[in-house]
Design a protein around this motif. Structure first.
Motif, mmCIF file in Angstrom:
data_model
loop_
_atom_site.group_PDB
_atom_site.id
_atom_site.type_symbol
_atom_site.label_atom_id
_atom_site.label_comp_id
_atom_site.label_asym_id
_atom_site.label_seq_id
_atom_site.Cartn_x
_atom_site.Cartn_y
_atom_site.Cartn_z
ATOM 1 N N SER A 4 -33.018 -34.679 -10.308
ATOM 2 C CA SER A 4 -31.780 -35.408 -10.049
ATOM 3 C C SER A 4 -32.026 -36.615 -9.153
ATOM 4 N N GLU A 5 -33.009 -36.506 -8.237
ATOM 5 C CA GLU A 5 -33.326 -37.646 -7.381
ATOM 6 C C GLU A 5 -33.933 -38.786 -8.184
ATOM 7 N N ASN A 8 -30.974 -40.483 -9.892
ATOM 8 C CA ASN A 8 -30.164 -41.226 -8.931
ATOM 9 C C ASN A 8 -30.871 -42.490 -8.457
ATOM 10 N N GLY A 11 -31.554 -44.597 -12.234
ATOM 11 C CA GLY A 11 -30.459 -44.738 -13.193
ATOM 12 C C GLY A 11 -30.837 -44.357 -14.601
ATOM 13 N N ILE A 104 -26.367 -34.415 -13.438
ATOM 14 C CA ILE A 104 -25.547 -35.071 -12.420
ATOM 15 C C ILE A 104 -24.646 -34.097 -11.658
ATOM 16 N N TYR A 141 -17.782 -44.881 -14.417
ATOM 17 C CA TYR A 141 -19.161 -44.401 -14.428
ATOM 18 C C TYR A 141 -19.397 -43.629 -15.717
ATOM 19 N N LYS A 166 -31.293 -52.126 -7.799
ATOM 20 C CA LYS A 166 -30.501 -51.755 -6.633
ATOM 21 C C LYS A 166 -31.009 -52.423 -5.357
ATOM 22 N N ASN A 180 -20.875 -41.834 -6.621
ATOM 23 C CA ASN A 180 -21.716 -40.740 -6.119
ATOM 24 C C ASN A 180 -22.411 -41.100 -4.808
ATOM 25 N N GLN A 182 -23.236 -43.915 -3.520
ATOM 26 C CA GLN A 182 -24.105 -45.088 -3.441
ATOM 27 C C GLN A 182 -23.406 -46.259 -4.131
ATOM 28 N N ASP A 223 -27.529 -44.414 -16.960
ATOM 29 C CA ASP A 223 -26.137 -44.649 -16.585
ATOM 30 C C ASP A 223 -25.718 -46.061 -16.974
#
Length: 287
Positions: A4-5, A8, A11, A104, A141, A166, A180, A182, A223
Motif C-alpha cells: 500500500s505504501e 500511495n 500512484g 486502498i 478520486y 508529487k 487520503n 496527502q 489513480d
C-alpha cells in the motif's frame, strides 16, 4: 516498503498474474465479440450517412464506439463493457473491485470502462491526468485497473508513468486535492484543439518517466492523478488493453449516469481527453 505504501507513493502499481490464464482467455473471447459488435455499429453509421453522436442519441444502451482519427471504420476504443457482457459484469468487475479495495482499504464502485485497441501505427496517448476528464461528476478520486490482453511492450506502446510528480515545484501545479491525507497535484493542461487535455509542456519537461511493460494476466492499478502516456504502436499487431475505473463507494454510484451523459453528448470534448480520436475541443471545453 509495504504494497500500500508503494501505491500511495507513486500512484500506480503492478499486480503480476492477478488474472488466471482461463480468465484472460475468456476476456480475449469477450473482446473479440465486442469488437465485432463495434465494427458493425461503425459500418451501420457509415451506411446511414449519419454521425455517431446522432446514433447514440437515439440508440442508448448500445456499445459505445470511438473510431480512429484517420479511419472512421477502424475501432480505436469501445466503452460500456460492463453492461454489454455478463462475464465482465458478474465475474471480472467484482474481482477488480476487491483487488482495489485490498490495496486502498476502502470499497469502490465502478465509474466507467473502456478497451483501447491501439492498432498498428496509431494509438498514442499524450501525457495527461485522468482526473480532469472526470470533474463533471462528484467523485474526486478514482483508481483504474488496466488489464492487458496482449503483451504491452515498448514497441507496441506500453504505459509510462511519472515518478516524481508529487515532488515538483508547487508553482507548476494548477491546484491540489486533499486525498487520503496527502495533497495530490493537478497540472495545467491545454484547452481546446488537438492537444486538448494534455499536460502543458512546461510541466512535462520536469517529469521523470518510468516505462511499464506488462504481460497478459497482469493488472496495473493507477489513480486518477498520476500523469501517464503511451507511445504509438510501432509493431504489426494490436495492443489491446481494458481499463476499469472505480470511484470510492462512499462518493456514490455514477456508472449509469456517466454513460447516460455520454449517450446524450457523445461529441462533448470532456469525454475525449488526450485521445487519438478526432474530437477537437472548444476553448472552454473540459472546465
Amino acid at each position: 516498503m509495504s504494497n500500500s505504501e508503494v501505491f500511495n507513493l507513486y500512484g500506480y502499481k503492478v499486480l503480476a498474474k492477478a488474472l488466471s490464464p482461463s480468465e484472460i482467455s475468456q476476456l480475449d473471447t469477450t473482446d473479440r465479440q465486442l469488437t465485432a459488435q463495434a465494427k458493425d455499429i461503425l459500418q451501420q453509421v457509415q451506411r446511414s450517412g449519419s454521425s455517431l453522436a446522432q446514433f447514440y442519441k437515439t440508440s442508448p444502451k448500445q456499445l459505445i464506439v470511438v473510431p480512429e482519427r484517420d479511419d472512421p471504420t477502424k475501432v480505436c476504443r469501445i466503452e460500456y463493457l460492463t453492461e454489454s457482457h455478463e462475464f465482465i459484469k458478474r465475474t471480472l468487475v467484482p474481482k477488480l473491485a476487491k483487488l482495489i479495495q485490498d490495496e486502498i482499504g476502502q470499497p469502490v464502485a465502478l465509474f466507467k470502462d473502456k478497451c483501447n485497441a491501439k492498432n498498428p501505427g496509431g494509438g498514442a496517448f499524450r501525457p495527461h491526468q485522468d482526473v480532469v476528464a472526470y470533474r463533471h461528476f462528484e467523485p474526486n478520486y478514482h483508481v483504474t485497473a488496466a488489464i492487458f490482453l496482449d503483451e504491452a511492450t515498448q514497441e507496441n506502446g506500453c504505459l509510462n508513468f511519472a515518478t516524481n510528480y508529487k515532488q515538483l515545484d508547487k508553482a507548476l501545479f494548477e491546484s491540489t486535492e486533499l486525498i487520503n491525507q496527502q495533497y495530490l497535484p493537478v497540472f495545467p493542461r491545454y484547452q481546446g484543439g488537438a492537444l486538448h487535455g494534455d499536460i502543458q509542456e512546461e510541466v512535462c519537461k520536469h517529469l521523470d518517466w518510468q516505462m511499464l511493460e506488462a504481460k497478459p494476466g497482469d493488472v496495473v492499478l493507477f489513480d486518477s492523478y498520476v500523469p501517464h502516456y503511451s507511445e504509438a504502436n510501432r509493431s504489426q499487431h494490436s495492443r489491446r488493453a481494458m481499463f476499469f475505473t472505480f470511484n470510492l463507494a462512499g462518493q456514490g454510484q455514477y456508472y449509469l449516469d456517466y454513460y447516460r451523459m455520454k449517450y446524450e453528448q457523445y461529441d462533448n470534448p470532456v469525454f475525449h481527453i488526450s485521445t487519438p480520436s478526432e474530437h477537437l475541443a472548444s476553448e472552454d471545453a473540459g472546465q
